[in-house]
Write a protein that holds these residues in place. Structure first.
Motif, PDB file in Angstrom:
ATOM      1  N   ALA A 181      25.697  38.183  45.510  1.00 12.91           N
ATOM      2  CA  ALA A 181      26.199  36.913  44.989  1.00 12.91           C
ATOM      3  C   ALA A 181      27.643  37.125  44.577  1.00 12.91           C
ATOM      4  O   ALA A 181      28.030  38.217  44.157  1.00 12.91           O
ATOM      5  N   HIS A 182      28.451  36.072  44.724  1.00 17.76           N
ATOM      6  CA  HIS A 182      29.860  36.192  44.354  1.00 17.76           C
ATOM      7  C   HIS A 182      29.993  35.871  42.876  1.00 17.76           C
ATOM      8  O   HIS A 182      30.160  34.720  42.482  1.00 17.76           O
ATOM      9  N   SER A 183      29.894  36.890  42.063  1.00 18.00           N
ATOM     10  CA  SER A 183      29.764  36.876  40.603  1.00 18.00           C
ATOM     11  C   SER A 183      28.280  36.738  40.281  1.00 18.00           C
ATOM     12  O   SER A 183      27.457  36.420  41.152  1.00 18.00           O
ATOM     13  N   TYR A 184      27.952  36.962  39.030  1.00 15.25           N
ATOM     14  CA  TYR A 184      26.548  36.941  38.630  1.00 15.25           C
ATOM     15  C   TYR A 184      26.110  35.580  38.098  1.00 15.25           C
ATOM     16  O   TYR A 184      25.051  35.458  37.488  1.00 15.25           O
ATOM     17  N   PHE A 185      26.906  34.531  38.347  1.00 10.52           N
ATOM     18  CA  PHE A 185      26.485  33.185  37.964  1.00 10.52           C
ATOM     19  C   PHE A 185      25.175  32.823  38.648  1.00 10.52           C
ATOM     20  O   PHE A 185      24.253  32.277  38.017  1.00 10.52           O
ATOM     21  N   ASP A 186      25.075  33.128  39.940  1.00  8.75           N
ATOM     22  CA  ASP A 186      23.882  32.752  40.708  1.00  8.75           C
ATOM     23  C   ASP A 186      22.648  33.512  40.225  1.00  8.75           C
ATOM     24  O   ASP A 186      21.553  32.963  40.199  1.00  8.75           O
ATOM     25  N   LYS A 187      22.842  34.764  39.829  1.00  8.28           N
ATOM     26  CA  LYS A 187      21.738  35.546  39.262  1.00  8.28           C
ATOM     27  C   LYS A 187      21.207  34.870  38.003  1.00  8.28           C
ATOM     28  O   LYS A 187      19.987  34.706  37.828  1.00  8.28           O
ATOM     29  N   GLY A 188      22.121  34.468  37.118  1.00  9.85           N
ATOM     30  CA  GLY A 188      21.709  33.808  35.889  1.00  9.85           C
ATOM     31  C   GLY A 188      21.063  32.460  36.143  1.00  9.85           C
ATOM     32  O   GLY A 188      20.085  32.088  35.470  1.00  9.85           O
ATOM     33  N   ALA A 189      21.593  31.702  37.114  1.00  7.43           N
ATOM     34  CA  ALA A 189      21.028  30.392  37.425  1.00  7.43           C
ATOM     35  C   ALA A 189      19.618  30.528  37.984  1.00  7.43           C
ATOM     36  O   ALA A 189      18.717  29.754  37.632  1.00  7.43           O
ATOM     37  N   LEU A 190      19.419  31.526  38.837  1.00  9.31           N
ATOM     38  CA  LEU A 190      18.092  31.739  39.422  1.00  9.31           C
ATOM     39  C   LEU A 190      17.077  32.105  38.338  1.00  9.31           C
ATOM     40  O   LEU A 190      15.953  31.571  38.305  1.00  9.31           O
ATOM     41  N   ALA A 191      17.464  32.990  37.425  1.00 14.57           N
ATOM     42  CA  ALA A 191      16.563  33.386  36.342  1.00 14.57           C
ATOM     43  C   ALA A 191      16.249  32.200  35.435  1.00 14.57           C
ATOM     44  O   ALA A 191      15.098  31.995  35.026  1.00 14.57           O
ATOM     45  N   ALA A 192      17.278  31.379  35.136  1.00  7.32           N
ATOM     46  CA  ALA A 192      17.068  30.217  34.274  1.00  7.32           C
ATOM     47  C   ALA A 192      16.146  29.202  34.933  1.00  7.32           C
ATOM     48  O   ALA A 192      15.280  28.613  34.276  1.00  7.32           O
ATOM     49  N   ALA A 193      16.316  28.996  36.227  1.00 11.26           N
ATOM     50  CA  ALA A 193      15.461  28.043  36.944  1.00 11.26           C
ATOM     51  C   ALA A 193      14.013  28.536  36.971  1.00 11.26           C
ATOM     52  O   ALA A 193      13.075  27.733  36.852  1.00 11.26           O
ATOM     53  N   CYS A 194      13.817  29.837  37.123  1.00 15.74           N
ATOM     54  CA  CYS A 194      12.453  30.381  37.089  1.00 15.74           C
ATOM     55  C   CYS A 194      11.803  30.111  35.733  1.00 15.74           C
ATOM     56  O   CYS A 194      10.621  29.749  35.657  1.00 15.74           O
ATOM     57  N   ARG A 195      12.554  30.277  34.663  1.00 16.69           N
ATOM     58  CA  ARG A 195      12.008  30.024  33.332  1.00 16.69           C
ATOM     59  C   ARG A 195      11.686  28.545  33.128  1.00 16.69           C
ATOM     60  O   ARG A 195      10.592  28.193  32.667  1.00 16.69           O
ATOM     61  N   VAL A 196      12.630  27.671  33.485  1.00 20.98           N
ATOM     62  CA  VAL A 196      12.447  26.237  33.262  1.00 20.98           C
ATOM     63  C   VAL A 196      11.284  25.688  34.088  1.00 20.98           C
ATOM     64  O   VAL A 196      10.516  24.834  33.625  1.00 20.98           O
ATOM     65  N   HIS A 197      11.132  26.176  35.300  1.00 18.30           N
ATOM     66  CA  HIS A 197      10.083  25.673  36.192  1.00 18.30           C
ATOM     67  C   HIS A 197       8.814  26.525  36.146  1.00 18.30           C
ATOM     68  O   HIS A 197       7.924  26.343  36.982  1.00 18.30           O
ATOM     69  N   ASP A 198       8.768  27.441  35.196  1.00 15.86           N
ATOM     70  CA  ASP A 198       7.570  28.251  34.977  1.00 15.86           C
ATOM     71  C   ASP A 198       7.138  28.986  36.245  1.00 15.86           C
ATOM     72  O   ASP A 198       5.992  28.905  36.687  1.00 15.86           O
TER      73      ASP A 198
END
Length: 309
Positions: free
Chosen positions: A98-115
């Motif tokens: 990923a170009h910076s770790y923004f996408d890593k954080g977004a993916l982890a956050a989406a996993c949490r929000v969507h269970d």
């Protein structure tokens, strides 16, 4: 933007790495509204996946102005929970760029929000790779890198961003000779600059070598000729020091000058050298940002000057 497009790599043709990019609907990083994934093997693309997503969140004007995706574009589109299994299948157990770790954080956050389960993958930041491969560039933003490297790119389109970041990795490997495992390993910490020889044709000169470690090959050559490597220091002519000379290792004229036989001082002061240097610059593709060094201004502050000034 498009509807779901999904092509899968053959089962026995697993990618060397995959690249992911996401766009978000608002300031909450979990609000993924577009996702793009591209797989690379042996320096070529072997599959791609892209879809719009209903983020189940608001769309903020600021974000829509960046990527062009608005609420009406995602009506009837799947949610992140719906495509989690697909994303998991592409990324899990692989190296993910990923170009910076923004996408890593977004993916982890989406996993949490969507269970949904966290996706276990080995992350590689293409920004860090680009900085190691082309340290003289002033910026390593994806759009500027794509232009510098000749990569076709539509900025803030998730699939295009993922593809461009993947080609940054490919071109960085071609440029440096480093493998994917080399990029994943922690970068070597440069040692101290070699001490200048007591005598030599560059005795008393201070040099800054751009684009190579302070303890690299050219640093040792320059030190053996009596020059002092001042990379990373501030320079003050008022204090009696001389202006440091910037050495560009990728300039063929300067590399031959320091690696070849003869007196470097005579070469550096030869009137023909500047002409050969200018001809070399004209032959090279025009760089997006030229390497700069710090030299004192008349007011005493430090301002950037091109290395040939």
């Amino acid at each position: 933007m498009s509807d779901v497009t999904h092509s899968t790599a053959p089962q026995n043709d697993a990618p060397d790495f995959v690249v992911i990019d996401v766009e978000t609907a608002c300031s909450r990083v979990s609000s993924i509204c577009q996702i793009g994934i591209v797989g690379f093997k042996n320096g070529r693309e072997i599959f791609e996946y892209e879809t719009l997503l209903d983020p189940r969140d608001i769309f903020e004007v600021f974000n829509t102005r960046i990527h062009g995706i608005a609420e009406h574009h995602v009506v009837g589109q799947p949610t992140f929970a719906d495509v989690h299994a697909i994303v998991h299948g592409h990324l899990s157990g692989r190296t993910t760029v990923a170009h910076s770790y923004f996408d890593k954080g977004a993916l982890a956050a989406a996993c949490r929000v969507h269970d949904r389960a966290m996706i276990e993958t080995t992350w590689l930041d293409s920004v860090r790779v680009a900085k190691r491969a082309w340290p003289d560039l002033e910026s390593h933003r994806l759009g500027l890198l794509a232009r510098y490297l000749g990569i076709t790119h539509k900025h803030h389109d998730a699939l295009s961003d993922a593809r461009a970041a993947g080609w940054v990795i490919v071109k960085a490997s071609e440029h440096t000779g480093l493998s994917l495992n080399d990029w994943l390993a922690p970068p070597r910490v440069a040692g101290p600059a070699p001490a200048a020889a007591a005598d030599g044709p560059l005795k008393g000169d201070r040099v800054v070598i751009l684009g190579e470690p302070r303890d690299g090959k050219l640093a040792h050559i320059a030190a053996g000729l009596g020059a002092r490597n001042d990379r990373g220091r501030q320079f003050d002519d008022a204090a009696g020091g001389s202006r440091p000379r910037a050495i560009r290792p990728r300039d063929p004229v300067e590399r031959r000058l320091f690696e070849g036989a003869g007196s470097p001082r005579r070469g550096l002061t030869n009137p023909d050298h500047r002409q050969r240097r200018a001809e070399s610059d004209r032959r090279q593709p025009p760089p997006l940002i030229l390497p700069y060094r710090l030299t004192p201004s008349p007011s005493g502050s430090h301002c950037p000057l091109p290395p040939w000034c």
